[in-house]
Design a protein around this motif. Structure first.
Motif, PDB file in Angstrom:
ATOM      1  N   ARG A  52       0.834  -1.223   0.000  1.00 38.01           N
ATOM      2  CA  ARG A  52       0.000   0.000   0.000  1.00 38.01           C
ATOM      3  C   ARG A  52       0.858   1.258   0.000  1.00 38.01           C
ATOM      4  NH1 ARG A  52      -3.386  -2.680   3.775  1.00 38.01           N
ATOM      5  NH2 ARG A  52      -2.321  -1.566   5.458  1.00 38.01           N
ATOM      6  N   GLN A  53       1.991   1.184   0.650  1.00 37.80           N
ATOM      7  CA  GLN A  53       2.867   2.344   0.739  1.00 37.80           C
ATOM      8  C   GLN A  53       3.782   2.478  -0.484  1.00 37.80           C
ATOM      9  OE1 GLN A  53       4.845   1.630   4.482  1.00 37.80           O
ATOM     10  NE2 GLN A  53       2.934   1.749   5.641  1.00 37.80           N
ATOM     11  N   GLY A  54       3.626   1.563  -1.439  1.00 38.19           N
ATOM     12  CA  GLY A  54       4.425   1.633  -2.654  1.00 38.19           C
ATOM     13  C   GLY A  54       5.876   1.250  -2.463  1.00 38.19           C
ATOM     14  N   GLU A  55       6.170   0.540  -1.388  1.00 40.27           N
ATOM     15  CA  GLU A  55       7.544   0.151  -1.097  1.00 40.27           C
ATOM     16  C   GLU A  55       7.848  -1.246  -1.635  1.00 40.27           C
ATOM     17  OE1 GLU A  55       7.977   0.562   3.093  1.00 40.27           O
ATOM     18  OE2 GLU A  55       7.667   2.743   3.079  1.00 40.27           O
ATOM     19  N   THR A  56       9.094  -1.623  -1.597  1.00 34.09           N
ATOM     20  CA  THR A  56       9.549  -2.913  -2.118  1.00 34.09           C
ATOM     21  C   THR A  56       9.462  -3.993  -1.051  1.00 34.09           C
ATOM     22  OG1 THR A  56      11.068  -1.852  -3.670  1.00 34.09           O
ATOM     23  CG2 THR A  56      11.517  -4.149  -3.107  1.00 34.09           C
ATOM     24  N   ILE A  57       8.929  -5.162  -1.433  1.00 37.15           N
ATOM     25  CA  ILE A  57       8.943  -6.315  -0.540  1.00 37.15           C
ATOM     26  C   ILE A  57      10.377  -6.799  -0.423  1.00 37.15           C
ATOM     27  CG2 ILE A  57       8.134  -8.674  -0.172  1.00 37.15           C
ATOM     28  CD1 ILE A  57       5.913  -6.597  -0.028  1.00 37.15           C
ATOM     29  N   LYS A  58      10.871  -6.906   0.794  1.00 36.09           N
ATOM     30  CA  LYS A  58      12.242  -7.350   1.013  1.00 36.09           C
ATOM     31  C   LYS A  58      12.228  -8.576   1.920  1.00 36.09           C
ATOM     32  CE  LYS A  58      14.194  -2.698   0.523  1.00 36.09           C
ATOM     33  NZ  LYS A  58      14.978  -1.625   1.190  1.00 36.09           N
ATOM     34  N   GLU A  59      12.569  -9.717   1.334  1.00 32.27           N
ATOM     35  CA  GLU A  59      12.578 -10.980   2.066  1.00 32.27           C
ATOM     36  C   GLU A  59      13.696 -11.868   1.525  1.00 32.27           C
ATOM     37  OE1 GLU A  59       8.931 -13.129   1.990  1.00 32.27           O
ATOM     38  OE2 GLU A  59       7.792 -11.596   3.074  1.00 32.27           O
ATOM     39  N   PRO A  60      14.115 -12.830   2.326  1.00 30.69           N
ATOM     40  CA  PRO A  60      15.077 -13.814   1.810  1.00 30.69           C
ATOM     41  C   PRO A  60      14.350 -14.924   1.043  1.00 30.69           C
ATOM     42  CG  PRO A  60      14.597 -14.285   4.096  1.00 30.69           C
ATOM     43  CD  PRO A  60      13.827 -13.021   3.744  1.00 30.69           C
ATOM     44  N   PHE A  61      15.108 -15.749   0.351  1.00 32.92           N
ATOM     45  CA  PHE A  61      14.599 -16.980  -0.260  1.00 32.92           C
ATOM     46  C   PHE A  61      13.474 -16.725  -1.270  1.00 32.92           C
ATOM     47  CE2 PHE A  61      15.540 -17.829   4.341  1.00 32.92           C
ATOM     48  CZ  PHE A  61      16.823 -18.343   4.140  1.00 32.92           C
ATOM     49  N   GLY A  62      13.771 -15.922  -2.261  1.00 30.65           N
ATOM     50  CA  GLY A  62      12.771 -15.625  -3.284  1.00 30.65           C
ATOM     51  C   GLY A  62      12.323 -16.842  -4.068  1.00 30.65           C
ATOM     52  N   GLY A  63      13.168 -17.864  -4.124  1.00 24.82           N
ATOM     53  CA  GLY A  63      12.808 -19.076  -4.855  1.00 24.82           C
ATOM     54  C   GLY A  63      12.115 -20.123  -4.006  1.00 24.82           C
ATOM     55  N   ARG A  64      11.795 -19.777  -2.768  1.00 29.29           N
ATOM     56  CA  ARG A  64      11.140 -20.750  -1.883  1.00 29.29           C
ATOM     57  C   ARG A  64       9.767 -21.140  -2.428  1.00 29.29           C
ATOM     58  NH1 ARG A  64       7.406 -20.877   2.591  1.00 29.29           N
ATOM     59  NH2 ARG A  64       6.849 -18.700   2.187  1.00 29.29           N
ATOM     60  N   LEU A  65       9.509 -22.429  -2.488  1.00 29.46           N
ATOM     61  CA  LEU A  65       8.223 -22.925  -2.963  1.00 29.46           C
ATOM     62  C   LEU A  65       7.255 -23.125  -1.807  1.00 29.46           C
ATOM     63  CD1 LEU A  65       9.249 -25.637  -5.598  1.00 29.46           C
ATOM     64  CD2 LEU A  65       7.810 -23.637  -6.047  1.00 29.46           C
ATOM     65  N   SER A  66       5.991 -22.807  -2.048  1.00 28.39           N
ATOM     66  CA  SER A  66       4.943 -23.034  -1.061  1.00 28.39           C
ATOM     67  C   SER A  66       3.657 -23.421  -1.777  1.00 28.39           C
ATOM     68  CB  SER A  66       4.699 -21.778  -0.218  1.00 28.39           C
ATOM     69  OG  SER A  66       3.585 -21.964   0.647  1.00 28.39           O
ATOM     70  N   ALA A  67       3.012 -24.463  -1.278  1.00 32.69           N
ATOM     71  CA  ALA A  67       1.719 -24.903  -1.835  1.00 32.69           C
ATOM     72  C   ALA A  67       0.591 -24.254  -1.042  1.00 32.69           C
ATOM     73  CB  ALA A  67       1.603 -26.417  -1.802  1.00 32.69           C
ATOM     74  N   MET A  68       0.656 -22.946  -0.908  1.00 34.64           N
ATOM     75  CA  MET A  68      -0.285 -22.187  -0.086  1.00 34.64           C
ATOM     76  C   MET A  68      -1.743 -22.571  -0.341  1.00 34.64           C
ATOM     77  SD  MET A  68       1.110 -18.295  -0.283  1.00 34.64           S
ATOM     78  CE  MET A  68       0.944 -18.301  -2.073  1.00 34.64           C
ATOM     79  N   ILE A  69      -2.543 -22.465   0.722  1.00 33.20           N
ATOM     80  CA  ILE A  69      -3.955 -22.812   0.611  1.00 33.20           C
ATOM     81  C   ILE A  69      -4.841 -21.624   0.961  1.00 33.20           C
ATOM     82  CG2 ILE A  69      -3.991 -23.761   2.961  1.00 33.20           C
ATOM     83  CD1 ILE A  69      -6.122 -25.783   1.846  1.00 33.20           C
ATOM     84  N   HIS A  70      -5.929 -21.493   0.226  1.00 32.94           N
ATOM     85  CA  HIS A  70      -6.951 -20.476   0.495  1.00 32.94           C
ATOM     86  C   HIS A  70      -7.686 -20.874   1.770  1.00 32.94           C
ATOM     87  CE1 HIS A  70     -10.270 -17.731  -0.041  1.00 32.94           C
ATOM     88  NE2 HIS A  70      -9.906 -17.390  -1.272  1.00 32.94           N
ATOM     89  N   GLU A  71      -7.859 -19.926   2.667  1.00 39.28           N
ATOM     90  CA  GLU A  71      -8.513 -20.229   3.943  1.00 39.28           C
ATOM     91  C   GLU A  71      -9.941 -20.729   3.755  1.00 39.28           C
ATOM     92  OE1 GLU A  71      -8.195 -15.718   3.291  1.00 39.28           O
ATOM     93  OE2 GLU A  71      -6.894 -17.479   3.109  1.00 39.28           O
ATOM     94  N   ALA A  72     -10.611 -20.299   2.687  1.00 33.98           N
ATOM     95  CA  ALA A  72     -11.971 -20.776   2.425  1.00 33.98           C
ATOM     96  C   ALA A  72     -11.990 -22.250   2.038  1.00 33.98           C
ATOM     97  CB  ALA A  72     -12.625 -19.939   1.324  1.00 33.98           C
ATOM     98  N   ASP A  73     -10.886 -22.756   1.476  1.00 32.52           N
ATOM     99  CA  ASP A  73     -10.812 -24.176   1.148  1.00 32.52           C
ATOM    100  C   ASP A  73     -10.652 -25.027   2.402  1.00 32.52           C
ATOM    101  OD1 ASP A  73     -11.201 -24.080  -1.600  1.00 32.52           O
ATOM    102  OD2 ASP A  73      -9.088 -23.710  -2.011  1.00 32.52           O
ATOM    103  N   ILE A  74      -9.909 -24.521   3.368  1.00 37.43           N
ATOM    104  CA  ILE A  74      -9.812 -25.224   4.651  1.00 37.43           C
ATOM    105  C   ILE A  74     -11.196 -25.331   5.264  1.00 37.43           C
ATOM    106  CG2 ILE A  74      -8.745 -25.239   6.932  1.00 37.43           C
ATOM    107  CD1 ILE A  74      -6.611 -23.304   5.779  1.00 37.43           C
ATOM    108  N   ALA A  75     -11.915 -24.221   5.234  1.00 32.97           N
ATOM    109  CA  ALA A  75     -13.265 -24.178   5.795  1.00 32.97           C
ATOM    110  C   ALA A  75     -14.209 -25.113   5.052  1.00 32.97           C
ATOM    111  CB  ALA A  75     -13.796 -22.748   5.757  1.00 32.97           C
ATOM    112  N   ALA A  76     -14.086 -25.161   3.733  1.00 36.71           N
ATOM    113  CA  ALA A  76     -14.961 -26.017   2.936  1.00 36.71           C
ATOM    114  C   ALA A  76     -14.760 -27.483   3.286  1.00 36.71           C
ATOM    115  CB  ALA A  76     -14.700 -25.794   1.449  1.00 36.71           C
ATOM    116  N   VAL A  77     -13.509 -27.874   3.507  1.00 39.92           N
ATOM    117  CA  VAL A  77     -13.229 -29.247   3.910  1.00 39.92           C
ATOM    118  C   VAL A  77     -13.853 -29.529   5.277  1.00 39.92           C
ATOM    119  CG1 VAL A  77     -11.419 -30.868   4.588  1.00 39.92           C
ATOM    120  CG2 VAL A  77     -11.132 -29.469   2.538  1.00 39.92           C
ATOM    121  N   SER A  78     -13.659 -28.618   6.216  1.00 37.17           N
ATOM    122  CA  SER A  78     -14.230 -28.814   7.549  1.00 37.17           C
ATOM    123  C   SER A  78     -15.743 -28.944   7.494  1.00 37.17           C
ATOM    124  CB  SER A  78     -13.847 -27.646   8.470  1.00 37.17           C
ATOM    125  OG  SER A  78     -14.420 -27.811   9.747  1.00 37.17           O
ATOM    126  N   ALA A  79     -16.403 -28.042   6.776  1.00 38.56           N
ATOM    127  CA  ALA A  79     -17.861 -28.063   6.704  1.00 38.56           C
ATOM    128  C   ALA A  79     -18.367 -29.350   6.052  1.00 38.56           C
ATOM    129  CB  ALA A  79     -18.364 -26.852   5.924  1.00 38.56           C
TER     130      ALA A  79
END
Length: 273
Positions: free
Chosen positions: A140-167
């Protein structure tokens, strides 16, 4: 069948409430602060604290299924009296339980395993919503994201999908004694995530990869404790295989594919503008 949702105002719990309502199930929502819960009309809101089992008896009265979390409080501390929560569920006649894991199994899971309840453990990998927590202010502030490990892989999940499984599990049953790892449909790198987010919000999202030492210095300057810093370096630099290995649990349980990060980014674009 009335379903009790604990952590009902949280990142996942709020979606569990919505998914149950969409399926036509009566919902009772547990929260420590009913006055500020802001839950949909028709939801029965009840006060209680998972960390204090003595506050929960009324919440369990008359429910047949329960969505539990294995932590409590704003600091996500592990439940130390999970066995007492399970005792309440058994006495109330609960039939099915899902548990959203936020840490290693503890007394709650052990107590469930010793009962005849139809319990299912849900272990999601990294939440897509963490992107808001870590990046929204910076973008939002127009700044640069600064983090290590730019090539790190993640199989991130949408929180609504977690909820859908639970329901689905709570309403349909048939998943007793199962432990499910939950992922999104694709593993993506941190740099890919920045690109996808940029497309969703229609504005540049620049990313600069830091070295480990630069990351440590940055996080320390932001007031982060040394223990948390080292945890992050280890977790991000050596993500376990389970964190980037895609599994089809969401589709197998709910009957539809898991939502991609691009969809999450479009749905939450306003948070980054």
């Amino acid at each position: 069948m009335t379903v009790l949702v604990t952590g009902a105002t949280g990142t996942v719990g709020r979606h569990v409430v919505d998914a149950l309502l969409a399926a036509g199930a009566p919902v009772r929502a547990l929260t420590r602060n009913p006055a500020t819960a802001n839950l949909p009309e028709g939801v029965e809101v009840i006060a209680g604290d998972l960390a204090v089992p003595g506050t929960l008896e009324a919440a369990f009265d008359g429910v047949e299924a329960v969505h539990l979390i294995n932590f409590a409080g704003d600091d996500y501390q592990p439940l130390t009296e999970g066995d007492k929560i399970v005792e309440l569920a058994v006495r109330a006649g609960v039939r099915r339980v899902t548990v959203l894991g936020g840490r290693a199994d503890g007394p709650l899971e052990a107590a469930l395993a010793a009962t005849d309840l139809e319990w299912t453990l849900l272990n999601p990998v990294e939440f897509m919503s963490n992107t808001s927590k870590w990046w929204a202010d910076t973008v939002r502030q127009g700044e640069t994201i600064k983090e290590p490990f730019g090539g790190r892989l993640s199989a991130m999940i949408h929180e609504a999908d977690i909820a859908a499984v639970s329901a689905t599990v709570l309403i349909e049953g048939g998943h007793g004694g199962q432990t499910y790892t939950l992922t999104g449909p694709k593993a993506i790198t941190t740099t890919e995530k920045a690109r996808i987010l940029s497309e969703a919000i229609g504005a540049p999202v620049s990313f600069t990869e830091l070295t480990e030492e630069q990351a440590r210095a940055k996080w320390a300057s932001e007031g982060m404790g040394q223990e948390i810093i080292e945890f992050l370096v280890g977790a991000l630099g050596n993500t376990p295989e389970i964190g980037y290995t895609v599994v089809d649990t969401v589709e197998r349980v709910t009957g539809r594919p898991a939502r991609p990060f691009a969809q999450w980014a479009k749905e939450n674009a306003a948070s980054f503008r």
